[in-house]
Design an enzyme around this catalytic site. Structure first.
Site, short mmCIF file in Angstrom:
data_model
loop_
_atom_site.label_atom_id
_atom_site.label_comp_id
_atom_site.label_asym_id
_atom_site.label_seq_id
_atom_site.Cartn_x
_atom_site.Cartn_y
_atom_site.Cartn_z
N HIS A 291 -57.46 71.68 -81.20
CA HIS A 291 -58.44 70.63 -81.46
C HIS A 291 -58.48 69.68 -80.28
O HIS A 291 -57.43 69.41 -79.68
CB HIS A 291 -58.08 69.86 -82.74
N ASP B 262 -60.92 74.23 -89.77
CA ASP B 262 -61.75 75.42 -89.91
C ASP B 262 -60.95 76.67 -90.23
O ASP B 262 -61.49 77.64 -90.74
CB ASP B 262 -62.57 75.66 -88.63
N1 ACO Z 1 -56.36 79.94 -78.47
C1 ACO Z 1 -55.67 80.11 -77.31
N2 ACO Z 1 -55.52 79.15 -76.37
C2 ACO Z 1 -56.10 77.97 -76.60
C3 ACO Z 1 -56.85 77.72 -77.78
C4 ACO Z 1 -56.95 78.76 -78.74
N3 ACO Z 1 -57.63 78.57 -79.87
N4 ACO Z 1 -57.32 76.45 -77.74
C5 ACO Z 1 -56.90 75.92 -76.59
N5 ACO Z 1 -56.16 76.84 -75.88
C6 ACO Z 1 -55.45 76.61 -74.63
C7 ACO Z 1 -56.40 76.59 -73.45
O1 ACO Z 1 -56.55 77.86 -72.88
C8 ACO Z 1 -55.70 75.62 -72.54
O2 ACO Z 1 -54.62 76.30 -71.94
P1 ACO Z 1 -54.16 75.92 -70.43
O3 ACO Z 1 -53.74 74.48 -70.47
O4 ACO Z 1 -53.04 76.87 -70.14
O5 ACO Z 1 -55.36 76.14 -69.56
C9 ACO Z 1 -55.10 74.57 -73.47
O6 ACO Z 1 -54.88 75.29 -74.71
C10 ACO Z 1 -55.99 73.36 -73.73
O7 ACO Z 1 -57.27 73.83 -74.18
P2 ACO Z 1 -58.66 73.14 -73.86
O8 ACO Z 1 -59.73 74.16 -73.96
O9 ACO Z 1 -58.55 72.36 -72.57
O10 ACO Z 1 -58.75 72.10 -75.04
P3 ACO Z 1 -60.07 71.40 -75.51
O11 ACO Z 1 -59.64 70.11 -76.10
O12 ACO Z 1 -61.09 71.38 -74.43
O13 ACO Z 1 -60.64 72.39 -76.65
C11 ACO Z 1 -61.07 73.42 -78.72
C12 ACO Z 1 -60.49 72.19 -77.99
C13 ACO Z 1 -62.51 73.68 -78.24
C14 ACO Z 1 -61.12 73.13 -80.22
C15 ACO Z 1 -60.17 74.65 -78.43
O14 ACO Z 1 -58.85 74.40 -78.89
C16 ACO Z 1 -60.72 75.93 -79.02
O15 ACO Z 1 -61.53 76.60 -78.39
N6 ACO Z 1 -60.28 76.32 -80.29
C17 ACO Z 1 -60.81 77.48 -80.95
C18 ACO Z 1 -62.17 77.13 -81.60
C19 ACO Z 1 -62.01 76.27 -82.83
O16 ACO Z 1 -61.20 76.51 -83.72
N7 ACO Z 1 -62.87 75.24 -82.91
C20 ACO Z 1 -62.92 74.31 -84.05
C21 ACO Z 1 -62.50 72.94 -83.64
S1 ACO Z 1 -62.35 71.92 -85.07
C22 ACO Z 1 -63.93 71.45 -85.41
O17 ACO Z 1 -64.82 71.47 -84.64
C23 ACO Z 1 -64.14 70.99 -86.75
#
Ligand code: ACO
Length: 428
Positions: free
Chosen positions: A307, A364
């Site tokens: 998140h 979610d």
């Molecule tokens: N699976 C694997 N790796 C992940 C995931 C995941 N679900 N989410 C984040 N990471 C990793 C990234 O690759 C990154 O790794 P790094 O530092 O080695 O490069 C690190 O964790 C940070 O991730 P970011 O993408 O920079 O985090 P951001 O805050 O931009 O993204 C998000 C948040 C979009 C929710 C992300 O965690 C994601 O894509 N999750 C899956 C989709 C999801 O469940 N979305 C629902 C969100 S809740 C809502 O909207 C109600």
């Protein structure tokens, strides 16, 4: 003396005001930065940017706190009705008995959709995604209420649009579903409360007299409350940005629906179940999928994990996880996909990659599991989220309009070609 931040650029020092909220959140106010210095800030994805002040929702991602208008989400989810929470978000206080009865009465009496809207709904292809139908229908419905397009209309007229939206979105959502499954639409019934009415419009059929199951209705009430607002998330920000141009509330909310649709936002609940089904059909080898999620060369992410704001736990996920267990027990559901979900959760929670990055199951992850148990088709999951988020979008829009906020118009740093002369096609 009020606090300031000092900024040194090219040997010159500028003082910028520092804002501290009642929960001790701090921000450097850069609203005069360009005028003072000629510089803008750059923050792709707005990870460090406060786009507004707001008195609606407080969340602390580190501590896992979420409050609507000061009330903890845990108390609201346990004790309140969804429409009570909607009133709280939109009007700032919990309603008393009379206010609540009036509010519910208004909403109950605006649930019908103009019959001409049926023509549009019937024209969609059978495979149309219900989020596409919902976004389009919300824009379309504004054409039935041209007075809603006047940005200077009185408070009573704005309230009427709010009642209409809250009343008609469940009808539109249920009809989008009926369209997708090729069943006749079910009209709203005033004898039902908000959640019962929606469940009835989804599952009733002419051939039998459907009675909404209280387990389903209660679970829906909790889910809608948990989704009702989440401060400046992608879709709420979209609603504010669109509304800031004085576009009408229907159009602004329609834009919010589109923003919510994406799998990185509300679309994640659909993506979670699709991912779990893929894992199951692939033989259930969890290690393989966990490795894929960790592999930087692979675009696969564990849907329902991580998140932008919550880096320790998502307080909504905690409540919803319990609700998921209750619903599965009460409905006596045994589902191999749900078993995979539980195993995946355990493996990921004990894996250093996920632990180090603060990646936990989000709301979610579990909401998809409950919707599946309630027999709601996967493509409807994000629509359910939209239904819950509607009061939040309305509250964010109303606050922005009430404060006469300026049109949203960010700056950029241009990185393209410098000026060059046009070359005739024969000389290229
Ligand atoms: N699976 C694997 N790796 C992940 C995931 C995941 N679900 N989410 C984040 N990471 C990793 C990234 O690759 C990154 O790794 P790094 O530092 O080695 O490069 C690190 O964790 C940070 O991730 P970011 O993408 O920079 O985090 P951001 O805050 O931009 O993204 C998000 C948040 C979009 C929710 C992300 O965690 C994601 O894509 N999750 C899956 C989709 C999801 O469940 N979305 C629902 C969100 S809740 C809502 O909207 C109600």
């Amino acid at each position: 003396m009020s606090e300031t931040a000092k900024l040194i650029i090219e040997d010159k020092t500028y003082e910028l005001p520092v804002l501290t909220g009642p929960e001790n959140e701090k921000a450097i106010d850069i609203s005069r930065l360009r005028a003072m210095t000629g510089y803008v800030t750059l923050d792709k994805g707005f990870k460090n940017t406060g786009s507004t002040t707001s008195a609606i929702t407080f969340l602390d991602g580190e501590k896992g706190i979420l409050r609507y208008r000061g009330y903890p989400i845990e108390q609201l989810a346990e004790k309140a009705e969804f429409l009570e929470v909607a009133y709280l978000l939109i009007y700032g206080e919990l309603p008393n008995k009379v206010e609540y009865a009036n509010f519910k009465n208004h909403i109950t009496h605006h649930t019908l959709i103009h019959e001409d809207m049926r023509v549009f709904l019937e024209a969609y292809p059978i495979k149309a995604h219900p989020m596409g139908i919902l976004a389009a229908s919300l824009s379309t419905i504004s054409t039935f209420y041209p007075e809603s397009q006047d940005p200077n209309r009185p408070k009573e007229a704005i309230d009427l649009t709010i009642y209409r939206l809250l009343a008609k979105v469940p009808t539109l959502a249920a009809w989008a579903y009926k369209n997708a499954v090729g069943q006749p639409v079910v009209y709203p019934k005033n004898k039902f409360d908000y959640c019962e009415n929606f469940v009835n419009m989804m599952f009733d059929l002419p051939a039998y007299d459907y009675v909404p199951d209280p387990v389903v209705v209660n679970a829906l009430n909790t889910l809608l409350i948990l989704h009702a607002d989440h401060e400046q998330n992608c879709s709420a920000s979209t609603v504010r940005v669109v509304g800031s141009s004085q576009a009408n509330l229907y159009a602004s909310v329609s834009a919010g629906v589109s923003a919510l649709w994406g799998p990185l936002h509300g679309g994640a609940n659909q993506a979670v179940i699709e991912m779990l089904e893929n894992i199951k059909n692939d033989g259930g080898n969890l290690d393989k999928w966990i490795s894929k999620a960790k592999d930087k060369e692979d675009s696969f992410r564990l849907m329902g994990f991580g998140h932008r704001v919550y880096k320790n736990f998502d307080p909504r996920a905690k409540i919803i996880k319990k609700a998921a267990d209750d619903v599965l027990n009460k409905l006596g559901i045994i589902d191999p996909v749900l078993d995979i979900a539980k195993q995946l959760e355990e493996v990921a929670l004990n894996d250093s990659y996920f632990k180090e990055r603060g990646l936990y199951p989000n709301v979610d992850f579990y909401s998809g599991i409950i919707y599946r148990a309630l027999d709601i088709p996967t493509e409807m999951f994000t629509v359910m989220f939209a239904l819950g988020r509607l009061p939040g979008w309305i509250a964010q829009w109303k606050e922005m309009v009430g404060e006469n906020q300026p049109i949203s118009r960010p700056r950029q740093i241009y990185t393209g070609s410098k000026e060059r002369n046009f070359v005739e096609i024969d000389n290229r």
